[in-house]
Write an enzyme that holds these catalytic residues in place. Structure first.
Site, mmCIF file in Angstrom:
data_model
loop_
_atom_site.group_PDB
_atom_site.id
_atom_site.type_symbol
_atom_site.label_atom_id
_atom_site.label_comp_id
_atom_site.label_asym_id
_atom_site.label_seq_id
_atom_site.Cartn_x
_atom_site.Cartn_y
_atom_site.Cartn_z
ATOM 1 N N ASN A 127 13.486 -20.541 65.897
ATOM 2 C CA ASN A 127 13.783 -18.785 65.671
ATOM 3 C C ASN A 127 13.921 -18.008 66.874
ATOM 4 O OD1 ASN A 127 13.700 -16.579 64.562
ATOM 5 N ND2 ASN A 127 11.489 -16.453 63.976
ATOM 6 N N TRP A 128 15.084 -17.783 67.048
ATOM 7 C CA TRP A 128 15.454 -17.061 68.356
ATOM 8 C C TRP A 128 15.156 -15.451 68.216
ATOM 9 C CZ3 TRP A 128 21.024 -19.479 70.016
ATOM 10 C CH2 TRP A 128 20.716 -20.798 70.507
ATOM 11 N N LYS A 129 14.854 -14.944 67.071
ATOM 12 C CA LYS A 129 14.700 -13.646 66.632
ATOM 13 C C LYS A 129 15.793 -12.746 67.164
ATOM 14 C CE LYS A 129 9.906 -14.725 66.971
ATOM 15 N NZ LYS A 129 8.385 -14.325 66.889
ATOM 16 N N HIS A 146 9.340 -14.175 56.906
ATOM 17 C CA HIS A 146 8.802 -14.087 58.055
ATOM 18 C C HIS A 146 7.997 -12.647 58.217
ATOM 19 C CE1 HIS A 146 8.204 -13.983 62.512
ATOM 20 N NE2 HIS A 146 8.475 -15.248 62.418
ATOM 21 N N GLU A 178 7.536 -10.868 60.725
ATOM 22 C CA GLU A 178 7.962 -9.617 61.299
ATOM 23 C C GLU A 178 8.852 -8.799 60.278
ATOM 24 O OE1 GLU A 178 9.567 -11.726 64.542
ATOM 25 O OE2 GLU A 178 7.329 -11.682 65.408
ATOM 26 N N GLU A 221 2.524 -19.757 59.075
ATOM 27 C CA GLU A 221 2.324 -18.779 60.505
ATOM 28 C C GLU A 221 1.487 -17.688 60.494
ATOM 29 O OE1 GLU A 221 6.329 -19.026 62.568
ATOM 30 O OE2 GLU A 221 6.476 -17.481 61.141
ATOM 31 N N GLY A 273 3.508 -15.728 69.013
ATOM 32 C CA GLY A 273 3.624 -15.037 70.215
ATOM 33 C C GLY A 273 2.432 -14.822 71.044
ATOM 34 N N SER A 275 2.903 -20.111 68.307
ATOM 35 C CA SER A 275 2.688 -20.399 69.793
ATOM 36 C C SER A 275 2.706 -22.003 70.035
ATOM 37 C CB SER A 275 1.319 -19.819 70.251
ATOM 38 O OG SER A 275 1.370 -18.416 70.427
ATOM 39 N N GLY A 278 9.073 -20.069 68.014
ATOM 40 C CA GLY A 278 9.807 -18.750 68.655
ATOM 41 C C GLY A 278 9.890 -18.801 70.330
#
Ligand code: PEP
Length: 252
Positions: free
Chosen positions: A12-14, A98, A100, A169, A175, A214, A235
């Site tokens: 996931n490159w966000k 997700h 976010e 998650e 992160g 992570s 991520g």
């Protein structure tokens, strides 16, 4: 749950890379990653880079995924990502729910509608669920997971060959550099599996559970060990080809 040997690594490159950076990383990955019959690498670039990265991956074993879609194919929906277009540019997977996106207003109902639309467009949904730190502290993890999975999968029907990937998650771990203990994850996998089966026999054997939060080259094997799950979502550590390839090597 599907008990196969296949492992999933979802990168996931966000919204962390520029357009040219996405292209350069895609090209580097294509050059360095030779593929593995038992590992499915799914790269999810930002929406604006999907088409360019999809072109690069065309003649490679790397699969393309979107980070989000809307729940209609076409129409007056300014700023949304069409699932039909995501498919057209080469996506086979899509992340939904997700944390976010949920933080920016995505509801459980949206997640459910997006899963329906994803399946209609032959995109495999990667459905993210997880509790916040507060919910974790208040010992509400199980309640949150059961509620999110139940609402996400309500009335979902899968055709032959279709499946759903559910990614646990924990929001507070994403992160942070510190993954959750794999024993906790193992317990959550059981809760998710039980919930999905309770929802309807139609879903039994048609979903997989993976872990996200992570993940790195050192801890990745803990989440796969003893077949507790079939993969990971990554991520930060997916933003460098060499780091991602080490994770891919260590997941077997
Ligand atoms: C994610 O946000 O999906 C994720 C897994 O991030 P990270 O690996 O950076 O914790």
């Amino acid at each position: 749950m599907i008990n196969k040997n296949k492992r999933y690594v979802i990168a996931n490159w966000k919204m962390k890379l520029g357009h040219q950076q996405s292209i350069d990383l895609a090209k580097e990955l294509k050059k360095k990653y030779k593929g593995d019959e038992e590992v499915e690498l799914v790269v999810c670039p930002s929406a604006s880079a999907l088409s360019a990265v999809g072109e690069i991956f065309k003649s490679s074993p790397i699969k393309l995924g979107a980070q989000d879609i809307f729940y209609h194919d076409f129409g007056a929906y300014t700023g949304q990502i069409s699932p039909a277009v995501a498919r057209e540019v080469g996506c086979e997977y899509v992340i939904v729910g997700h944390s976010e996106a949920r933080k920016l207003g995505e509801t459980d109902e949206d997640v459910n509608r997006k899963i329906v639309t994803a399946l209609k467009n032959n995109l495999t949904p990667i459905v993210c669920v997880g509790e916040t730190f507060r919910e974790y502290e208040e010992k509400k993890t199980e309640l949150v997971i059961v509620a999110q999975v139940t609402k996400a999968l309500e009335d979902i029907k899968l055709n032959d060959g279709q499946k759903i990937i559910i990614a646990y998650e924990p929001v507070w771990v994403i992160g942070s550099g510190q993954a959750v203990d794999h024993n906790i994850f193992q317990h959550i996998v059981q809760i998710i599996a039980h919930t999905a089966v309770e929802i309807g026999a139609a879903l039994a054997n048609k979903f997989e559970v993976i872990y996200g939060g992570s993940v790195d080259e050192e801890n990745v094997s803990e989440f796969i060990m003893g077949n507790i799950s079939t993969g990971v979502i990554v991520g930060n550590n997916s933003l460098e080809a060499d780091k991602l390839i080490k994770i891919l090597n260590n997941i077997r």
